[in-house]
Design an enzyme around this catalytic site. Structure first.
Site, PDB file in Angstrom:
ATOM      1  N   HIS A   1      -8.304   9.304  -0.368  1.00 25.39           N
ATOM      2  CA  HIS A   1      -8.135  10.479   0.481  1.00 25.39           C
ATOM      3  C   HIS A   1      -8.007  11.716  -0.404  1.00 25.39           C
ATOM      4  O   HIS A   1      -7.822  11.630  -1.612  1.00 25.39           O
ATOM      5  CB  HIS A   1      -6.884  10.328   1.350  1.00 25.39           C
ATOM      6  CG  HIS A   1      -7.066   9.359   2.472  1.00 25.39           C
ATOM      7  ND1 HIS A   1      -6.655   8.050   2.396  1.00 25.39           N
ATOM      8  CD2 HIS A   1      -7.625   9.501   3.701  1.00 25.39           C
ATOM      9  CE1 HIS A   1      -6.952   7.439   3.534  1.00 25.39           C
ATOM     10  NE2 HIS A   1      -7.551   8.282   4.334  1.00 25.39           N
TER      11      HIS A   1
ATOM     12  N   THR B   1      -0.946  11.251  11.220  1.00 21.34           N
ATOM     13  CA  THR B   1      -1.915  12.180  10.653  1.00 21.34           C
ATOM     14  C   THR B   1      -2.168  11.777   9.185  1.00 21.34           C
ATOM     15  O   THR B   1      -1.727  10.721   8.750  1.00 21.34           O
ATOM     16  CB  THR B   1      -1.347  13.603  10.781  1.00 21.34           C
ATOM     17  OG1 THR B   1      -2.358  14.506  10.370  1.00 21.34           O
ATOM     18  CG2 THR B   1      -0.111  13.796   9.938  1.00 21.34           C
ATOM     19  N   ASN B   2      -2.867  12.609   8.399  1.00 18.16           N
ATOM     20  CA  ASN B   2      -3.151  12.259   6.994  1.00 18.16           C
ATOM     21  C   ASN B   2      -1.847  12.000   6.239  1.00 18.16           C
ATOM     22  O   ASN B   2      -0.932  12.820   6.302  1.00 18.16           O
ATOM     23  CB  ASN B   2      -3.889  13.398   6.288  1.00 18.16           C
ATOM     24  CG  ASN B   2      -5.271  13.630   6.862  1.00 18.16           C
ATOM     25  OD1 ASN B   2      -5.423  13.739   8.070  1.00 18.16           O
ATOM     26  ND2 ASN B   2      -6.274  13.712   6.002  1.00 18.16           N
ATOM     27  N   ILE B   3      -1.811  10.879   5.507  1.00 15.37           N
ATOM     28  CA  ILE B   3      -0.591  10.467   4.797  1.00 15.37           C
ATOM     29  C   ILE B   3      -0.821  10.634   3.294  1.00 15.37           C
ATOM     30  O   ILE B   3      -1.945  10.454   2.809  1.00 15.37           O
ATOM     31  CB  ILE B   3      -0.267   8.990   5.095  1.00 15.37           C
ATOM     32  CG1 ILE B   3      -0.362   8.693   6.601  1.00 15.37           C
ATOM     33  CG2 ILE B   3       1.105   8.604   4.561  1.00 15.37           C
ATOM     34  CD1 ILE B   3      -0.500   7.211   6.927  1.00 15.37           C
TER      35      ILE B   3
ATOM     36  N   TYR C   1     -14.823   3.234  11.140  1.00 18.97           N
ATOM     37  CA  TYR C   1     -13.359   3.042  11.051  1.00 18.97           C
ATOM     38  C   TYR C   1     -12.714   3.397  12.389  1.00 18.97           C
ATOM     39  O   TYR C   1     -11.835   2.681  12.887  1.00 18.97           O
ATOM     40  CB  TYR C   1     -12.855   3.952   9.937  1.00 18.97           C
ATOM     41  CG  TYR C   1     -11.357   4.070   9.751  1.00 18.97           C
ATOM     42  CD1 TYR C   1     -10.643   3.102   9.049  1.00 18.97           C
ATOM     43  CD2 TYR C   1     -10.664   5.187  10.223  1.00 18.97           C
ATOM     44  CE1 TYR C   1      -9.268   3.240   8.836  1.00 18.97           C
ATOM     45  CE2 TYR C   1      -9.299   5.328  10.023  1.00 18.97           C
ATOM     46  CZ  TYR C   1      -8.607   4.357   9.319  1.00 18.97           C
ATOM     47  OH  TYR C   1      -7.253   4.508   9.113  1.00 18.97           O
TER      48      TYR C   1
ATOM     49  N   GLY D   1       0.827  -1.203   0.000  1.00 24.21           N
ATOM     50  CA  GLY D   1       0.000   0.000   0.000  1.00 24.21           C
ATOM     51  C   GLY D   1       0.861   1.253   0.000  1.00 24.21           C
ATOM     52  O   GLY D   1       2.074   1.203  -0.262  1.00 24.21           O
TER      53      GLY D   1
HETATM   54  P1  NAP Z   1      -3.349   1.410   1.723  1.00 26.56           P
HETATM   55  O1  NAP Z   1      -2.494   2.049   0.722  1.00 26.56           O
HETATM   56  O2  NAP Z   1      -4.783   1.187   1.419  1.00 26.56           O
HETATM   57  O3  NAP Z   1      -2.674   0.044   2.152  1.00 26.56           O
HETATM   58  C1  NAP Z   1      -3.331  -0.831   3.018  1.00 26.56           C
HETATM   59  C2  NAP Z   1      -3.055  -2.222   2.560  1.00 26.56           C
HETATM   60  O4  NAP Z   1      -3.800  -3.124   3.395  1.00 26.56           O
HETATM   61  C3  NAP Z   1      -3.504  -2.484   1.137  1.00 26.56           C
HETATM   62  O5  NAP Z   1      -2.407  -2.384   0.264  1.00 26.56           O
HETATM   63  C4  NAP Z   1      -4.069  -3.906   1.205  1.00 26.56           C
HETATM   64  O6  NAP Z   1      -3.305  -4.844   0.507  1.00 26.56           O
HETATM   65  C5  NAP Z   1      -3.953  -4.281   2.661  1.00 26.56           C
HETATM   66  N1  NAP Z   1      -5.149  -5.010   3.040  1.00 26.56           N
HETATM   67  C6  NAP Z   1      -6.428  -4.556   3.028  1.00 26.56           C
HETATM   68  N2  NAP Z   1      -7.271  -5.554   3.351  1.00 26.56           N
HETATM   69  C7  NAP Z   1      -6.494  -6.662   3.577  1.00 26.56           C
HETATM   70  C8  NAP Z   1      -6.772  -8.003   3.926  1.00 26.56           C
HETATM   71  N3  NAP Z   1      -8.030  -8.435   4.125  1.00 26.56           N
HETATM   72  N4  NAP Z   1      -5.739  -8.854   4.054  1.00 26.56           N
HETATM   73  C9  NAP Z   1      -4.467  -8.447   3.854  1.00 26.56           C
HETATM   74  N5  NAP Z   1      -4.141  -7.196   3.524  1.00 26.56           N
HETATM   75  C10 NAP Z   1      -5.152  -6.308   3.384  1.00 26.56           C
HETATM   76  O7  NAP Z   1      -3.310   2.200   3.103  1.00 26.56           O
HETATM   77  P2  NAP Z   1      -2.154   3.098   3.724  1.00 26.56           P
HETATM   78  O8  NAP Z   1      -2.542   4.491   3.476  1.00 26.56           O
HETATM   79  O9  NAP Z   1      -0.816   2.588   3.322  1.00 26.56           O
HETATM   80  O10 NAP Z   1      -2.412   2.824   5.265  1.00 26.56           O
HETATM   81  C11 NAP Z   1      -1.479   2.118   6.098  1.00 26.56           C
HETATM   82  C12 NAP Z   1      -1.977   2.230   7.520  1.00 26.56           C
HETATM   83  O11 NAP Z   1      -1.978   3.596   7.928  1.00 26.56           O
HETATM   84  C13 NAP Z   1      -3.398   1.726   7.731  1.00 26.56           C
HETATM   85  O12 NAP Z   1      -3.459   1.003   8.926  1.00 26.56           O
HETATM   86  C14 NAP Z   1      -4.222   3.000   7.818  1.00 26.56           C
HETATM   87  O13 NAP Z   1      -5.378   2.790   8.601  1.00 26.56           O
HETATM   88  C15 NAP Z   1      -3.246   3.937   8.470  1.00 26.56           C
HETATM   89  N6  NAP Z   1      -3.467   5.377   8.199  1.00 26.56           N
HETATM   90  C16 NAP Z   1      -3.581   5.821   6.922  1.00 26.56           C
HETATM   91  C17 NAP Z   1      -3.745   7.191   6.696  1.00 26.56           C
HETATM   92  C18 NAP Z   1      -3.828   7.775   5.305  1.00 26.56           C
HETATM   93  O14 NAP Z   1      -4.043   8.999   5.164  1.00 26.56           O
HETATM   94  N7  NAP Z   1      -3.635   6.989   4.254  1.00 26.56           N
HETATM   95  C19 NAP Z   1      -3.786   8.085   7.786  1.00 26.56           C
HETATM   96  C20 NAP Z   1      -3.634   7.579   9.067  1.00 26.56           C
HETATM   97  C21 NAP Z   1      -3.469   6.216   9.279  1.00 26.56           C
HETATM   98  P3  NAP Z   1      -3.493  -5.161  -1.085  1.00 26.56           P
HETATM   99  O15 NAP Z   1      -3.165  -3.872  -1.758  1.00 26.56           O
HETATM  100  O16 NAP Z   1      -2.498  -6.216  -1.304  1.00 26.56           O
HETATM  101  O17 NAP Z   1      -4.919  -5.550  -1.272  1.00 26.56           O
HETATM  102  P1  GDP Z   2     -10.223  13.039   6.340  1.00 30.02           P
HETATM  103  O1  GDP Z   2      -9.016  13.880   6.542  1.00 30.02           O
HETATM  104  O2  GDP Z   2     -10.199  11.795   7.150  1.00 30.02           O
HETATM  105  O3  GDP Z   2     -11.479  13.834   6.513  1.00 30.02           O
HETATM  106  O4  GDP Z   2     -10.251  12.488   4.864  1.00 30.02           O
HETATM  107  P2  GDP Z   2      -9.897  13.021   3.414  1.00 30.02           P
HETATM  108  O5  GDP Z   2      -8.472  12.816   3.101  1.00 30.02           O
HETATM  109  O6  GDP Z   2     -10.884  12.286   2.572  1.00 30.02           O
HETATM  110  O7  GDP Z   2     -10.169  14.596   3.371  1.00 30.02           O
HETATM  111  C1  GDP Z   2     -11.477  15.061   3.440  1.00 30.02           C
HETATM  112  C2  GDP Z   2     -11.555  16.563   3.220  1.00 30.02           C
HETATM  113  O8  GDP Z   2     -11.159  16.897   1.878  1.00 30.02           O
HETATM  114  C3  GDP Z   2     -12.993  17.050   3.371  1.00 30.02           C
HETATM  115  O9  GDP Z   2     -13.015  18.378   3.835  1.00 30.02           O
HETATM  116  C4  GDP Z   2     -13.502  16.961   1.931  1.00 30.02           C
HETATM  117  O10 GDP Z   2     -14.629  17.801   1.696  1.00 30.02           O
HETATM  118  C5  GDP Z   2     -12.279  17.448   1.174  1.00 30.02           C
HETATM  119  N1  GDP Z   2     -12.255  17.005  -0.234  1.00 30.02           N
HETATM  120  C6  GDP Z   2     -12.344  17.811  -1.323  1.00 30.02           C
HETATM  121  N2  GDP Z   2     -12.372  17.093  -2.447  1.00 30.02           N
HETATM  122  C7  GDP Z   2     -12.265  15.791  -2.075  1.00 30.02           C
HETATM  123  C8  GDP Z   2     -12.223  14.575  -2.814  1.00 30.02           C
HETATM  124  O11 GDP Z   2     -12.306  14.527  -4.040  1.00 30.02           O
HETATM  125  N3  GDP Z   2     -12.062  13.423  -2.087  1.00 30.02           N
HETATM  126  C9  GDP Z   2     -11.946  13.440  -0.714  1.00 30.02           C
HETATM  127  N4  GDP Z   2     -11.760  12.273  -0.074  1.00 30.02           N
HETATM  128  N5  GDP Z   2     -12.029  14.581  -0.007  1.00 30.02           N
HETATM  129  C10 GDP Z   2     -12.171  15.733  -0.676  1.00 30.02           C
END
Ligand code: NAP
Ligand code: GDP
Length: 321
Positions: A186, A171-173, A143, A21
């Site tokens: 996101h 935080t948001n990644i 979630y 991911g």
């Molecule tokens: P991501 O790109 O969606 O990666 C998550 C991975 O989890 C996916 O690649 C997927 O693997 C795997 N997965 C999902 N369901 C599964 C299952 N049933 N069995 C095995 N693997 C599974 O997410 P990310 O952004 O890298 O997130 C990593 C962590 O950071 C997560 O725990 C998320 O909650 C946390 N987080 C993310 C954000 C953000 O903004 N992205 C912010 C804060 C915290 P496959 O691709 O192989 O299906």
């Molecule tokens: P959050 O930080 O967990 O709320 O998640 P997001 O990364 O989805 O960010 C959401 C914020 O971005 C909200 O204020 C949305 O209204 C705004 N936003 C604007 N355009 C988009 C879009 O196309 N997708 C998403 N996910 N959010 C959007």
């Protein structure tokens, strides 16, 4: 660069769930230690919703350390429309992985929470002590409660069994290899994809909501460094927020402008207020992190967005979308 490998014995295994991911790919990019075996798991190899498959994964790789990233992840609109997946899948994955980490006597687990699981009605900045102090924002409650149970599960094993289970709270990644799906992603990857398509079609670049909500964003490679540091340093005994400084908080409008400027398409932005804004802000304190890593240099949002836009354009055919 942080020195995170100093106390490690040769040829131990680090297993990374969600290894392909956004964050898993960042660990693959920055991880350079030839004395450690890093194993990256995809859902196609093991479905971690299934306990038998999870046990097979631990049997096969016999890990010493686990970085648990796998999760059902998405932006505001996926969180609002797919609540049963966000709850059930995350509860299942987290339960299976944490229980196996205990049963297979893992030396250390680092599991991933998120700043969006904090209480909605709170004081700012949010810190690690406030996680369970009130209900999360209703847009992502499914979630958030699943993630809060992950924190509880780790805490019980830590307190009652002495397991070295630590939760990080990013935080948001954003960054390369993100999910760029127009509906589920996101905000940064969704808007990069939307701006790309708008420019191609010579139409308005539509940003959902008012653009006023505030967010802190961490570049995925920065987070990968901090995750490895957390895994190997023993600096953090329980939960730690991994975020840029509070002064780096930006609005969604700022983000949309940075993205559209990189595409040279910043004269066609439109805000569609019919869409939700989600939580107004979730400003988090990184004081605990800064006490240990005062000099860690985060990539600026300007540079991070440039790299991510450029990566998306170059990898358009293979990008997750
Ligand atoms: P991501 O790109 O969606 O990666 C998550 C991975 O989890 C996916 O690649 C997927 O693997 C795997 N997965 C999902 N369901 C599964 C299952 N049933 N069995 C095995 N693997 C599974 O997410 P990310 O952004 O890298 O997130 C990593 C962590 O950071 C997560 O725990 C998320 O909650 C946390 N987080 C993310 C954000 C953000 O903004 N992205 C912010 C804060 C915290 P496959 O691709 O192989 O299906
Ligand atoms: P959050 O930080 O967990 O709320 O998640 P997001 O990364 O989805 O960010 C959401 C914020 O971005 C909200 O204020 C949305 O209204 C705004 N936003 C604007 N355009 C988009 C879009 O196309 N997708 C998403 N996910 N959010 C959007």
């Amino acid at each position: 660069m942080l020195y995170y490998y100093k106390s490690i014995l040769a040829m131990e295994t680090v297993l990374v769930t969600g290894g392909f991911g956004l964050v898993g790919n960042a660990i693959q990019r920055i991880e350079k230690n030839e004395k450690m075996r890093f194993v990256y798991i995809s859902s196609s190899e093991f479905d971690l919703c299934d306990m038998d498959a999870t046990k097979k994964m631990f049997d096969k790789y016999n890990p010493d350390y686990v970085i648990h990233l796998a999760a059902c992840v998405g932006g505001l609109f996926k969180n609002m429309t797919r609540k049963i997946d966000m709850f059930e899948k995350n509860i299942q994955i987290n339960y299976n992985v944490v229980k196996c980490c205990h049963d297979f006597h893992i030396k250390k687990l680092v599991a991933c929470l998120s700043t969006c699981i904090f209480p909605d009605k709170t004081t700012y900045p949010i810190d690690e002590t406030m996680l369970h102090d009130g209900p999360p924002h209703e847009s992502n409650d499914a979630y958030a409660y699943a993630k809060r149970m992950l924190e509880m599960h780790c805490r019980i094993y830590r307190e009652n069994f002495g397991d070295n289970f630590v939760c990080v709270i990013p935080t948001n990644i954003y960054g390369p290899n993100d999910n760029f799906n127009l509906e589920d992603a996101h905000v940064i990857p969704a808007l990069i994809h939307k701006c790309y398509l708008a420019k191609e079609a010579d139409i308005d670049f539509v940003v959902r909501g008012s653009g006023t909500p505030l967010r802190q964003f961490i570049y995925s490679d920065d987070l990968a460094h901090l995750l490895l540091y957390t895994l190997f340093s023993n600096s953090f005994a329980d939960n730690v927020i991994l975020s840029v400084d509070e002064s780096e908080e930006v609005s969604i409008k700022d983000v949309a402008l940075l993205i559209s400027k990189r595409f040279a398409y910043d004269n066609r932005i439109v805000f569609d207020k019919a869409f939700d804004d989600g939580q107004y802000k979730k400003t988090a304190s990184n004081e605990r992190l800064r006490q240990i890593c005062p000099d860690f240099q985060f990539l600026s949002i300007d540079e991070g967005i440039q790299y991510t836009v450029d990566w998306f354009i170059e990898n358009y055919k293979i990008a997750r979308k």
